[in-house]
Design an enzyme around this catalytic site. Structure first.
Site, PDB file in Angstrom:
ATOM      1  CB  CYS A 174     -31.048  12.305  57.513  1.00  0.00           C
ATOM      2  SG  CYS A 174     -30.739  12.753  55.797  1.00  0.00           S
ATOM      3  CG  HIS A 211     -35.920   8.773  58.476  1.00  0.00           C
ATOM      4  ND1 HIS A 211     -35.275   9.931  58.859  1.00  0.00           N
ATOM      5  CD2 HIS A 211     -35.400   8.437  57.267  1.00  0.00           C
ATOM      6  CE1 HIS A 211     -34.403  10.277  57.918  1.00  0.00           C
ATOM      7  NE2 HIS A 211     -34.456   9.391  56.947  1.00  0.00           N
ATOM      8  CD  GLU A 243     -39.310   5.056  59.851  1.00  0.00           C
ATOM      9  OE1 GLU A 243     -39.244   5.585  60.982  1.00  0.00           O
ATOM     10  OE2 GLU A 243     -39.351   5.718  58.798  1.00  0.00           O
ATOM     11  CE  LYS A 265     -37.489  13.370  57.545  1.00  0.00           C
ATOM     12  NZ  LYS A 265     -37.644  12.612  58.808  1.00  0.00           N
ATOM     13  CG  HIS A 323     -35.405  14.647  54.803  1.00  0.00           C
ATOM     14  ND1 HIS A 323     -35.040  14.845  56.119  1.00  0.00           N
ATOM     15  CD2 HIS A 323     -34.706  13.554  54.388  1.00  0.00           C
ATOM     16  CE1 HIS A 323     -34.175  13.918  56.474  1.00  0.00           C
ATOM     17  NE2 HIS A 323     -33.949  13.135  55.442  1.00  0.00           N
ATOM     18  CG  PHE A 368     -27.433   9.304  52.486  1.00  0.00           C
ATOM     19  CD1 PHE A 368     -28.715   8.787  52.488  1.00  0.00           C
ATOM     20  CD2 PHE A 368     -27.074  10.155  51.447  1.00  0.00           C
ATOM     21  CE1 PHE A 368     -29.620   9.097  51.494  1.00  0.00           C
ATOM     22  CE2 PHE A 368     -27.968  10.470  50.428  1.00  0.00           C
ATOM     23  CZ  PHE A 368     -29.251   9.943  50.447  1.00  0.00           C
TER      24      PHE A 368
END
Length: 413
Positions: A164, A304, A315, A336, A341, A400
């Site tokens: 991502c 994010h 975060e 998002k 996403h 990831f």
């Protein structure tokens, strides 16, 4: 060597909230979600049956039917975004400059739709049913390859793949190629088409996605106590990065300057961030150091912010640790909440929204934020856009494997 300044002169977007810059920006600011029930395959056995899809898109506007059949949809989206960014930049590619122009576009999942469909054909009819275009239609670097071929771009041709964080890293490294003289212009970004049966099943098995199937447009709700996972979306984005003097010499419109790029590794877990947000903190501070500014110089941060229970908290803690007292004055939001996403395309799409925030002097909202999680204690610009003086904007992208990327954009002029 003396580093050269890098500016943004063109942008292109293909997304669940629109295919034109103004359309996508307006929908994000107005909270018009691109999330819907998926209906292109049978989702009845899945706990998650929603996603962000690209509507009213015709690859025929960009490619011949013959060429389009050789490509996975993620490549279609990437080519379209790249072409749109070139048009937006009014960039002429010629024999005189094509060797000084490059492409850096990636994806998180790549051609998983083609992989699934080809595997089914092979099971049903044997190896002879596998198309000779199978491999070159699905490998992740092929978007950069096709853009290079179609536009006759002969400079650097690369693809960075970091889940991502892919398109954020593509932009960051493309900027450094220009800064160090490897190119004068780079097309940078990413694309994704991952709302496929196998991909959806995999994320569902990991219990990563929202199951709010009865209310798709309110399913992505970063920082809300009722968030229950991310919403998977398709799309693409591309920006034209250009060396400042090169852009000025051709009279290009300059949207903003790319001034900082930072990276880090969590070294913690394949999918979960550390609870103290340390990887995010170090990525943000690396970008701030690269830009040569202070945390207090950042006016807006597009997070994010995927709407997962652990990710949003980690975060938020990382932001507070990186910014210190300046965190209380920082405008923070996750777009998002409206787009879902876009995996490998998320970083570039959110980078485009950061540049739009600078140009429009508006912070886009975090929609669906109705009951803010006490563990997330920043100003997330809930539900309504906010007019503000935005000189400098930051964008976070985490993937990831614990890979993190942060970009910083500054008002030009």
């Amino acid at each position: 060597m003396k580093q050269r300044r890098v500016v943004i002169t063109g942008m292109g977007i293909i997304s669940p909230v629109g295919h034109q810059l103004d359309e996508a920006w307006d929908n994000v600011c107005e909270g018009n979600s691109g999330i819907r029930l998926l209906d292109d395959f049978d989702t009845s056995a899945l706990p998650t049956r929603i996603g962000g899809t690209v509507e009213n898109f015709d690859i025929g506007d960009y490619l011949s039917p013959k060429d389009a059949r050789k490509m996975d949809p993620f490549v279609h989206y990437g080519i379209a975004a790249a072409v749109n960014s070139i048009r937006d930049a009014d960039l002429e590619i010629s024999d005189d400059n094509r060797h000084r122009i490059g492409v850096a576009m990636g994806a998180g999942m790549g051609g998983i739709k083609t992989i699934e469909e080809t595997h089914d054909k092979m099971l049903q009819g044997g190896a002879r049913k596998v198309s000779p275009f199978f491999i070159p239609s699905s490998i992740i670097n092929i978007t950069s390859g096709y853009v290079s071929i179609l536009q006759k771009i002969t400079g650097p041709n690369v693809s960075i793949v970091t889940a991502c964080a892919t398109s954020a890293h593509c932009i960051g490294f493309a900027g450094r190629m220009i800064a160090h003289g490897d190119a004068d212009v780079m097309l940078a970004g990413g694309s994704e088409y991952a709302t496929t049966p196998l991909s959806m099943a995999g994320f569902c098995s990991a219990r990563a996605m929202s199951t709010r199937n009865d209310d798709p447009q309110r399913a992505s709700r970063p920082y809300d106590v009722d968030r229950d996972g991310f919403v998977l979306s398709n799309g693409a984005g591309c920006v034209v990065l250009e060396e400042l003097e090169h852009a000025e010499a051709r009279g290009a419109r300059i949207y903003a300057e790319l001034i900082g790029f930072g990276m880090s590794g969590d070294a913690h877990h394949i999918t979960l961030p550390p609870a103290d947000g340390d990887g995010a903190r170090r990525s943000m501070l690396a970008a701030i150091n690269d830009a040569g500014i202070e945390p207090s110089d950042i006016d807006y941060l597009n997070t994010h912010g995927t709407s997962t229970p652990a990710g949003d908290v980690g975060e938020s803690i990382g932001i507070r640790r990186a910014f210190g007292d300046a965190a209380d004055k920082l405008l923070v939001s996750s777009t998002k909440s409206t787009t879902g996403h876009l995996l490998g395309a998320a970083g570039v799409v959110e980078g485009i929204f950061c540049v739009q925030a600078i140009n429009r002097q508006v912070a886009p909202p975090t929609t669906n934020l109705e009951n803010q999680d006490p563990a997330c204690d920043l100003d997330y610009v809930p539900n309504e856009p906010r007019a503000a003086r935005i000189r400098t904007a930051m964008s976070n992208s985490f993937g990831f494997g614990g890979t993190n990327g942060t970009l910083i954009f500054r008002e030009f002029g």
